[in-house]
Enzyme design. Structure first.
Site, PDB file in Angstrom:
ATOM      1  N   GLY A  38      -2.906   5.712  -3.427  1.00 25.11           N
ATOM      2  CA  GLY A  38      -1.382   6.046  -3.342  1.00 25.11           C
ATOM      3  C   GLY A  38      -0.647   5.489  -2.874  1.00 25.11           C
ATOM      4  N   HIS A  39      -1.534   5.205  -1.612  1.00 21.98           N
ATOM      5  CA  HIS A  39      -0.704   4.727  -0.567  1.00 21.98           C
ATOM      6  C   HIS A  39      -0.993   2.984  -1.102  1.00 21.98           C
ATOM      7  CE1 HIS A  39      -3.009   7.047   1.927  1.00 21.98           C
ATOM      8  NE2 HIS A  39      -1.968   7.334   2.877  1.00 21.98           N
TER       9      HIS A  39
END
Ligand code: PAF
Length: 278
Positions: A38-39
């Protein structure tokens, strides 16, 4: 080549100033580390819009209450740097707590609007701490843009409001939630889930989808979602709700778009998810 890592505000500012003097557009990806896909998707998303990227890694003490997991929050800087090497990040900012909050630091941030309710009912300290650190990161870095994930949807709205209300000259971008194959939203805290809890956690997203698609009146759909969560093995539900997607107020005739949001607990692990609702 190893990514440059800056530990001081002065070094990071000097780097950004040099890039901006060359006419480059600079983007910031604020994180608390324990990086996952996600990051990394935030870095990929902002890379399309700017020339240089700073990713910050700072586990912000101001957004944890005394009883929360500040001391045990997952930290692995070596793995984070290795992961960032595979992205378009150009440098990493990893300040210490003393660098961000020097001794004698006193400001406290009081927020209204989308900060009220939901997360604030459960974590009253949280958005003040987030606003403080994000405000400082944006002020220090002077980047042209910064990006936040939709996983923390209320946080995203709070940051957008703060930037608008304080006239900060930065564009706030957002990126969609990245999910595991069973729909569980990726989160650094997912590592806290036991083998028994993990399949239960995957049900959150299915229940959220049902809530978001429900033709029933909101109160009924919300009650059904709470029942489904408890029947599915969740320990308790902080909220399962449909809100105005812009304000997070209870929808009314002025509402243009709606958002379904859930926060539920599995033992001591608190899971969040949200999506657009019909
Ligand atoms: O979403 C997070 O990881 C944090 O709340 C943030 C925005 C980096 C501020 O510490």
């Amino acid at each position: 080549m190893r990514l440059p890592v800056h530990n001081t505000i002065a070094d990071m500012r000097a780097q950004v100033a040099a890039w901006k003097a060359d006419g480059l557009r600079v983007g910031l990806v604020p994180t608390m580390g324990a990086l996952h896909a996600g990051h990394l998707s935030l870095v990929a998303e902002i890379a399309a819009r700017c020339d240089r990227i700073i990713t910050s890694i700072f586990v912000n003490p101001a957004q944890f209450a005394a009883h929360e997991d500040l001391s045990t929050y997952p930290r692995d800087e070596a793995a984070d740097l290795e992961a960032l090497e595979t992205t378009k990040t150009d440098c990493v900012f990893t300040p210490s707590a003393e660098e961000m909050y020097p001794s004698g630091f006193t400001p406290d941030v009081l927020l209204q609007g989308p900060a009220l309710g939901l997360e604030s009912d459960n974590r009253p300290h949280f958005f003040g701490g987030v606003a403080l650190v994000v405000g400082k990161l944006l002020t220090h870095s002077q980047t042209d843009m910064a990006i936040f994930g939709e996983k923390d949807y209320q946080q995203l709205l709070v940051i957008r409001h703060m930037v608008r209300d304080l006239d900060l000259p930065v564009k706030i971008l957002s990126a969609p939630i990245i999910r595991e194959t069973d729909g569980l939203a990726m989160s650094s805290r997912n590592v806290y889930l036991s083998d028994e809890q993990r399949p239960i956690a995957g049900k959150l997203n299915q229940i959220l989808e049902t809530l978001a698609d429900s033709p029933a009146p909101p109160a009924q759909a919300e009650a059904q979602a709470c029942e489904a969560l408890l029947a599915g093995g969740f320990t308790s539900v902080d909220y399962a709700t449909i809100r105005d997607a812009d304000t997070l107020a209870v929808p009314d005739e002025t509402t243009k778009e709606r958002r379904a949001l859930i926060a539920a607990r599995l033992g001591s692990v608190r899971l969040l998810d949200n999506m657009a609702a019909r």
